[in-house]
Design an enzyme around this catalytic site. Structure first.
Site, PDB file in Angstrom:
ATOM      1  N   ARG A  11     -18.217 -55.791 -61.710  1.00 48.54           N
ATOM      2  CA  ARG A  11     -17.241 -56.605 -60.973  1.00 48.54           C
ATOM      3  C   ARG A  11     -17.595 -56.742 -59.501  1.00 48.54           C
ATOM      4  O   ARG A  11     -17.078 -57.627 -58.815  1.00 48.54           O
ATOM      5  CB  ARG A  11     -15.828 -56.034 -61.147  1.00 48.54           C
ATOM      6  N   GLY A  38      -5.525 -36.994 -45.834  1.00 46.93           N
ATOM      7  CA  GLY A  38      -4.804 -38.223 -46.170  1.00 46.93           C
ATOM      8  C   GLY A  38      -5.659 -39.471 -46.139  1.00 46.93           C
ATOM      9  O   GLY A  38      -5.540 -40.327 -47.012  1.00 46.93           O
ATOM     10  N   LEU A 107     -17.009 -29.816 -38.870  1.00 44.62           N
ATOM     11  CA  LEU A 107     -18.299 -30.362 -38.484  1.00 44.62           C
ATOM     12  C   LEU A 107     -18.387 -30.418 -36.965  1.00 44.62           C
ATOM     13  O   LEU A 107     -17.671 -31.184 -36.327  1.00 44.62           O
ATOM     14  CB  LEU A 107     -18.411 -31.768 -39.090  1.00 44.62           C
ATOM     15  N   ASP A 127      -8.176 -35.622 -37.915  1.00 42.97           N
ATOM     16  CA  ASP A 127      -6.790 -35.714 -37.448  1.00 42.97           C
ATOM     17  C   ASP A 127      -6.602 -35.164 -36.042  1.00 42.97           C
ATOM     18  O   ASP A 127      -5.500 -34.801 -35.665  1.00 42.97           O
ATOM     19  CB  ASP A 127      -5.864 -34.984 -38.425  1.00 42.97           C
ATOM     20  N   CYS A 186      -0.784 -35.211 -38.302  1.00 41.78           N
ATOM     21  CA  CYS A 186      -0.059 -35.187 -39.575  1.00 41.78           C
ATOM     22  C   CYS A 186       0.298 -33.758 -39.966  1.00 41.78           C
ATOM     23  O   CYS A 186       1.272 -33.519 -40.669  1.00 41.78           O
ATOM     24  CB  CYS A 186      -0.916 -35.769 -40.682  1.00 41.78           C
TER      25      CYS A 186
END
Ligand SMILES: [Zn+2]
Length: 249
Positions: A11, A38, A107, A127, A186
């Protein structure tokens, strides 16, 4: 591509903008995803499903019960495991042809440099500002395209910094380091579950377009989403001639 790959990716191959050539570029790619939370969850799921050859997943955290509301790479059985190991298992279930390299630590330093240098493209799904700026500096140094996302509460933003192009702005042009920017994470703030899915999925889409060389990316634009009103805005970004990170590069 063998017969199984031709079927699995049919596809994509049917899309003239991708085709065999674009899919082969995706298969040959090595993509670094920093953060398996997330944003990293949907981004990694789509990149693996779409056939990215090697995904390097970096995250030092373990899966916590409070993560499961939005971090769809992980499941109930994964609570307490390293996110990168839980993530590697989930990705293998979707596409065993995708090689996943798991780095179970934050990292930084030479490890960050080496991984950015080895990657074709980097996704910032972290984050916190310290990591974002470190990734940006490494991407500027090694001239790697950076797909950056952020989401908190009902708000999301995403941009591409195609640092292969001398005129491209960098993350630091947009958010100079050391400015008094409120750090909203978060980990401690509320976050509407699908906002991380929407933004992480846009990051995957931009990454695949960059790899396949199709369409027009978010390079030089910042896309902002207010999910409460479901209002999208896009603003143009300029390279800061006085940027401490990218000017003169
Ligand atoms: Zn800059």
């Amino acid at each position: 591509m063998n017969d199984e790959q031709l079927l699995r990716y049919s596809r994509h191959i049917l899309l003239p903008q991708i085709g065999i050539e674009g899919q082969e570029a995706i298969l040959a790619a090595r993509v670094l995803v920093v953060g398996a939370g997330g944003l990293g969850s949907p981004a990694a799921l789509y990149l693996a499903a779409a056939g990215v050859g090697t995904l390097v997943l970096a995250d030092g955290d373990t899966v916590d019960l409070t993560n499961l509301q939005r971090q769809i790479l992980h499941s109930q059985e994964g609570v307490g495991r390293l996110k990168v190991e839980s993530g590697r298992d989930s990705l293998a279930r979707i596409n065993p042809l995708c090689q996943v390299e798991a780095i179970s630590q934050r990292l930084e330093g030479s490890l960050l440099e080496d991984q950015v240098a080895a990657a074709d493209l980097v996704l910032d799904c972290s984050d916190n500002f310290a990591t974002r700026h470190a990734i940006n500096r490494a991407c500027v140094r090694h001239r790697k395209p950076l797909v950056s996302g952020a989401a908190v509460r009902f708000d999301g933003q995403v941009s591409v910094f195609d640092l292969r192009q001398p005129a491209a702005p960098c993350y630091h042009c947009l958010f100079p380091e050391g400015e008094d920017v409120e750090e909203v994470r978060c980990a401690v703030m509320g976050v509407f579950a699908p906002i991380t899915g929407i933004i992480g999925t846009v990051q995957a889409a931009e990454a695949l377009k960059l790899l396949a060389g199709c369409g027009e990316t978010l390079n030089g634009r910042l896309l902002l989403l207010d999910a409460l009103s479901m209002d999208w805005r896009s603003i143009r970004l300029q390279k800061d001639a006085g940027c401490l990170v990218c000017s003169g590069m």
